[in-house]
Scaffold this active site. Structure first.
Site, mmCIF file in Angstrom:
data_model
loop_
_atom_site.group_PDB
_atom_site.id
_atom_site.type_symbol
_atom_site.label_atom_id
_atom_site.label_comp_id
_atom_site.label_asym_id
_atom_site.label_seq_id
_atom_site.Cartn_x
_atom_site.Cartn_y
_atom_site.Cartn_z
ATOM 1 N N TRP A 148 0.868 -1.179 0.000
ATOM 2 C CA TRP A 148 0.000 0.000 0.000
ATOM 3 C C TRP A 148 0.906 1.230 0.000
ATOM 4 O O TRP A 148 2.110 1.126 0.262
ATOM 5 C CB TRP A 148 -0.928 0.016 1.219
ATOM 6 C CG TRP A 148 -0.202 -0.247 2.502
ATOM 7 C CD1 TRP A 148 0.476 0.649 3.266
ATOM 8 C CD2 TRP A 148 -0.050 -1.518 3.159
ATOM 9 N NE1 TRP A 148 1.041 0.031 4.359
ATOM 10 C CE2 TRP A 148 0.739 -1.299 4.320
ATOM 11 C CE3 TRP A 148 -0.504 -2.824 2.875
ATOM 12 C CZ2 TRP A 148 1.076 -2.339 5.189
ATOM 13 C CZ3 TRP A 148 -0.154 -3.845 3.747
ATOM 14 C CH2 TRP A 148 0.610 -3.595 4.892
ATOM 15 N N GLU A 199 5.027 9.199 -0.942
ATOM 16 C CA GLU A 199 5.264 8.746 -2.323
ATOM 17 C C GLU A 199 4.381 9.529 -3.285
ATOM 18 O O GLU A 199 4.775 9.859 -4.395
ATOM 19 C CB GLU A 199 4.955 7.256 -2.461
ATOM 20 C CG GLU A 199 5.827 6.351 -1.633
ATOM 21 C CD GLU A 199 5.493 4.888 -1.890
ATOM 22 O OE1 GLU A 199 4.631 4.334 -1.184
ATOM 23 O OE2 GLU A 199 6.097 4.308 -2.806
HETATM 24 N N1 ARG Z 1 6.930 5.151 -5.283
HETATM 25 C C1 ARG Z 1 6.086 4.409 -6.175
HETATM 26 C C2 ARG Z 1 4.884 5.270 -6.556
HETATM 27 O O1 ARG Z 1 4.736 6.334 -6.061
HETATM 28 C C3 ARG Z 1 5.603 3.130 -5.555
HETATM 29 C C4 ARG Z 1 6.679 2.182 -5.075
HETATM 30 C C5 ARG Z 1 6.164 1.089 -4.182
HETATM 31 N N2 ARG Z 1 5.513 1.639 -3.022
HETATM 32 C C6 ARG Z 1 4.830 0.942 -2.107
HETATM 33 N N3 ARG Z 1 4.292 1.618 -1.153
HETATM 34 N N4 ARG Z 1 4.697 -0.341 -2.188
HETATM 35 O O2 ARG Z 1 4.049 4.864 -7.306
#
Ligand code: ARG
Length: 391
Positions: A248, A253
């Site tokens: 998740w 991010e």
């Molecule tokens: N940083 C990436 C994005 O913003 C996702 C990477 C995986 N992240 C995770 N929480 N599983 O789309």
């Protein structure tokens, strides 16, 4: 380790290496799971490699391997939950319809009505000649397209090159800022093809703010489920080039990077202006202030809809717990500090004040060369497959 003599094997370096990797992996699995009969399994694997140049992993080995690949992912702060990932075995999938079904199934199960669960869908491994039977071209199953328009970029600039590939393949986007790209896949030796994800499987969260009522009108949103689809899963020397997996989101991010980065959606100037801040002067703190409100809005919006998301504070606490848990079992946690420390409020988090060793352990997930940059597998006898760990 078995006492098997290697002289009985084909005189091939790669076959010996594969057996070595298999030994290392299976020994780890049998030890950590307290299983008997390691020797028998190693003999079986040795025979299979000798006969066919590769070996088939059991579902138990795969379940263990995938979890440990997550546990060994040095850049992931969410590893406390490494044991919880569920595997869908799609190694036999061979047709377009089956791939579609597998992808749609992954999206539906992983989303779990907002209570997101980690899943990995496992497609066929690389064959003994190093060819991928199936590649997914997307770097994540759900990403937004980018278009060039009047010297500017509309959409997610990180997807510019991939969007061009989709357009070349005959895909047509609607031309909005948030067009979900199609899933592009390629069977070995065949041309790539694509399909669209039905909209009911694309869960998106409109971004609003608990105090700043104008936020909603900015029309910002993000999708709920990060499913990485371009990494190679390596376990016991077997490479799985198509093994999409998800966790998740952590709020930063989306709030700090996807929507905030200057070379992504770059929304901080817009938000700062709406906040009434002067973005043209010498004082650049408007960036910090907008950054905070944007992240707060993203977290608030996911929470409001009951969709799983962590924030950097919680993630840091969980990661420290993961370290303690691992240490207790006699294992040291490898980590890449630069990636582990979140991009917002770093020094308020315990991970910032912690040092890590950054050794790459196996099993693991590796970067792969984008499929469209590979040598033509039909005209070249060279192995087109090369995995690397970027550090
Ligand atoms: N940083 C990436 C994005 O913003 C996702 C990477 C995986 N992240 C995770 N929480 N599983 O789309």
């Amino acid at each position: 380790m078995t006492s098997l003599k290697f002289s009985t094997f084909k005189n091939s370096k790669s076959v010996n290496l594969l057996y070595e990797n298999a030994c290392e992996f299976l020994s780890l699995f049998y030890k950590e799971s307290n299983l008997p009969h390691l020797k028998e399994r190693l003999m079986e694997v040795a025979d299979e490699i000798n006969e066919s140049g590769t070996y088939t992993q059991t579902i138990d080995e795969i379940e263990f391997g995938v979890s440990v690949a997550w546990r060994n992912s040095n850049r992931c702060i969410g590893r406390l939950f490494w044991k919880s990932i569920k595997i869908v075995d799609c190694r036999k999938v061979k047709t377009v319809d089956e791939i579609k079904k597998a992808v749609f199934n992954h999206l539906e199960m992983a989303y779990g009505n907002g209570k997101i669960k980690p899943f990995l869908t496992l497609f066929a491994p690389e064959n003994k000649n190093g060819f991928a039977p199936l590649r997914i071209w997307n770097n994540q199953l759900i990403r937004y397209a980018a278009y060039r328009s009047e010297g500017k970029i509309l959409g997610d600039p990180a997807q510019l090159e991939f969007t061009d590939k989709c357009l070349e393949l005959g895909w047509n986007g609607r031309g909005t800022e948030f067009d979900v790209l199609p899933v592009v896949f390629q069977f070995e030796g065949e041309n790539p093809a694509f399909f669209e994800i039905p909209s009911h499987l694309i869960k998106e969260i409109p971004i609003s703010h608990p105090d700043l009522s104008w936020f909603t009108a900015l029309g910002l949103k993000w999708n709920a489920l990060p499913v990485i689809s371009d990494m190679v899963l390596e376990m016991g020397g077997i490479h799985y080039p198509a093994a999409p997996f998800n966790g998740w989101y952590m709020v930063t991010e989306i709030g700090a990077r996807n929507l905030g980065d200057i070379n992504r959606y770059n929304k901080l100037p817009l938000i700062a202006e709406k906040m009434g801040l002067n973005i043209g002067g010498k004082d650049l703190f408007w960036k910090d202030r907008a950054m905070l409100e944007l992240n707060y809005a993203v977290k608030y919006s996911f929470e409001k809809l009951g969709v799983s998301m962590t924030d950097h504070h919680e993630a840091s606490i969980q990661f420290m717990k993961f370290i303690a848990q691992e240490n207790k079992l006699g294992r040291e946690v490898m980590a890449d500090w630069v990636w582990i420390v979140p991009p917002v409020s770093g020094s308020t988090l315990e991970v910032f004040h912690t040092n890590f060793e950054n050794k790459v352990l196996s099993p693991n997930f590796y970067y792969n060369t984008p499929a469209w940059k590979k040598v033509d597998i039909q005209t070249s006898k060279k192995c087109p497959f090369h995995i690397f760990s970027k550090k």
